[in-house]
Design a protein around this motif. Structure first.
Motif, PDB file in Angstrom:
ATOM      1  N   ASP A   1       0.837  -1.196   0.000  1.00  0.00           N
ATOM      2  CA  ASP A   1       0.000   0.000   0.000  1.00  0.00           C
ATOM      3  C   ASP A   1       0.874   1.249   0.000  1.00  0.00           C
ATOM      4  O   ASP A   1       2.020   1.229   0.432  1.00  0.00           O
ATOM      5  N   SER A   2       0.299   2.340  -0.484  1.00  0.00           N
ATOM      6  CA  SER A   2       1.017   3.611  -0.554  1.00  0.00           C
ATOM      7  C   SER A   2       1.041   4.294   0.811  1.00  0.00           C
ATOM      8  O   SER A   2       0.339   3.884   1.739  1.00  0.00           O
TER       9      SER A   2
ATOM     10  N   ASN B   1       3.433   3.120   5.481  1.00  0.00           N
ATOM     11  CA  ASN B   1       3.554   1.829   4.803  1.00  0.00           C
ATOM     12  C   ASN B   1       4.941   1.671   4.188  1.00  0.00           C
ATOM     13  O   ASN B   1       5.527   0.589   4.231  1.00  0.00           O
TER      14      ASN B   1
ATOM     15  N   HIS C   1       0.606   1.367  -6.225  1.00  0.00           N
ATOM     16  CA  HIS C   1       0.462   0.434  -5.105  1.00  0.00           C
ATOM     17  C   HIS C   1      -0.921  -0.193  -5.198  1.00  0.00           C
ATOM     18  O   HIS C   1      -1.796   0.320  -5.898  1.00  0.00           O
ATOM     19  N   ARG C   2      -1.139  -1.279  -4.475  1.00  0.00           N
ATOM     20  CA  ARG C   2      -2.417  -1.989  -4.597  1.00  0.00           C
ATOM     21  C   ARG C   2      -3.613  -1.122  -4.226  1.00  0.00           C
ATOM     22  O   ARG C   2      -4.658  -1.216  -4.865  1.00  0.00           O
ATOM     23  N   ASP C   3      -3.488  -0.238  -3.222  1.00  0.00           N
ATOM     24  CA  ASP C   3      -4.617   0.630  -2.880  1.00  0.00           C
ATOM     25  C   ASP C   3      -4.874   1.656  -3.980  1.00  0.00           C
ATOM     26  O   ASP C   3      -6.016   2.039  -4.228  1.00  0.00           O
ATOM     27  N   GLU C   4      -3.843   2.070  -4.690  1.00  0.00           N
ATOM     28  CA  GLU C   4      -4.006   3.001  -5.804  1.00  0.00           C
ATOM     29  C   GLU C   4      -4.648   2.304  -7.003  1.00  0.00           C
ATOM     30  O   GLU C   4      -5.410   2.923  -7.756  1.00  0.00           O
TER      31      GLU C   4
ATOM     32  N   ARG D   1      -6.908  -0.034  -6.820  1.00  0.00           N
ATOM     33  CA  ARG D   1      -8.345  -0.037  -6.505  1.00  0.00           C
ATOM     34  C   ARG D   1      -8.951   1.330  -6.761  1.00  0.00           C
ATOM     35  O   ARG D   1     -10.013   1.457  -7.378  1.00  0.00           O
ATOM     36  N   ALA D   2      -8.277   2.371  -6.291  1.00  0.00           N
ATOM     37  CA  ALA D   2      -8.810   3.729  -6.412  1.00  0.00           C
ATOM     38  C   ALA D   2      -8.898   4.184  -7.867  1.00  0.00           C
ATOM     39  O   ALA D   2      -9.888   4.798  -8.264  1.00  0.00           O
TER      40      ALA D   2
ATOM     41  N   SER E   1      -9.520  -5.105  -7.625  1.00  0.00           N
ATOM     42  CA  SER E   1      -9.040  -5.686  -6.373  1.00  0.00           C
ATOM     43  C   SER E   1      -9.121  -7.195  -6.511  1.00  0.00           C
ATOM     44  O   SER E   1      -9.775  -7.714  -7.414  1.00  0.00           O
TER      45      SER E   1
END
Length: 121
Positions: free
Chosen positions: A12-13, A17, A65-68, A70-71, A76
């Motif tokens: 994650d960003s 992290n 990053h994985r959260d980015e 998704r955003a 996901s």
């Protein structure tokens, strides 16, 4: 014109992290979950060889990053790390998590990307 590429880290960003990732990579590298980050980043940031290599690909290359992921793309549950090409129909896997996990060094990763890019020509 070649499609843009997006490399997605299995992390994650954010500053906290990033500090946690640096600590795990240093203290217990066998427990670190992102081999893409492990071979492309050092304590001071992205390795220059990798950055220069991706700039020379003659395609737009970004890193998320994985959260980015998704955003920005609503994706996901995709095995990560992964590289996507951004097609008109949406992101499509260009290099799978399995392929990226097999790259143990920056040289391995660059050879993998080179070989895959050749398939697109």
């Amino acid at each position: 014109m070649p499609t843009p590429l997006v490399f997605v880290y299995n992390a994650d960003s954010g500053v906290l992290n990033g500090l946690r990732d640096l600590w795990v990579k240093t203290v217990a590298p066998e427990r670190y979950d992102c081999p893409l980050c492990a071979v492309t980043y050092g304590p001071l940031g992205m390795h220059r060889r990798w950055r220069d290599f991706t700039c020379a690909l003659r395609r737009d290359v970004t890193f998320l990053h994985r959260d980015e992921l998704r955003a920005q793309y609503g994706l996901s549950g995709v095995p990560l790390p992964c590289a996507f090409e951004l097609t008109p129909g949406g992101p499509r896997v260009w290099l799978s998590a399995e392929q990226l996990r097999a790259a143990r060094t920056t040289d391995d990763l660059m050879a993998l990307v080179r070989a895959r890019a050749e398939q697109d020509r």
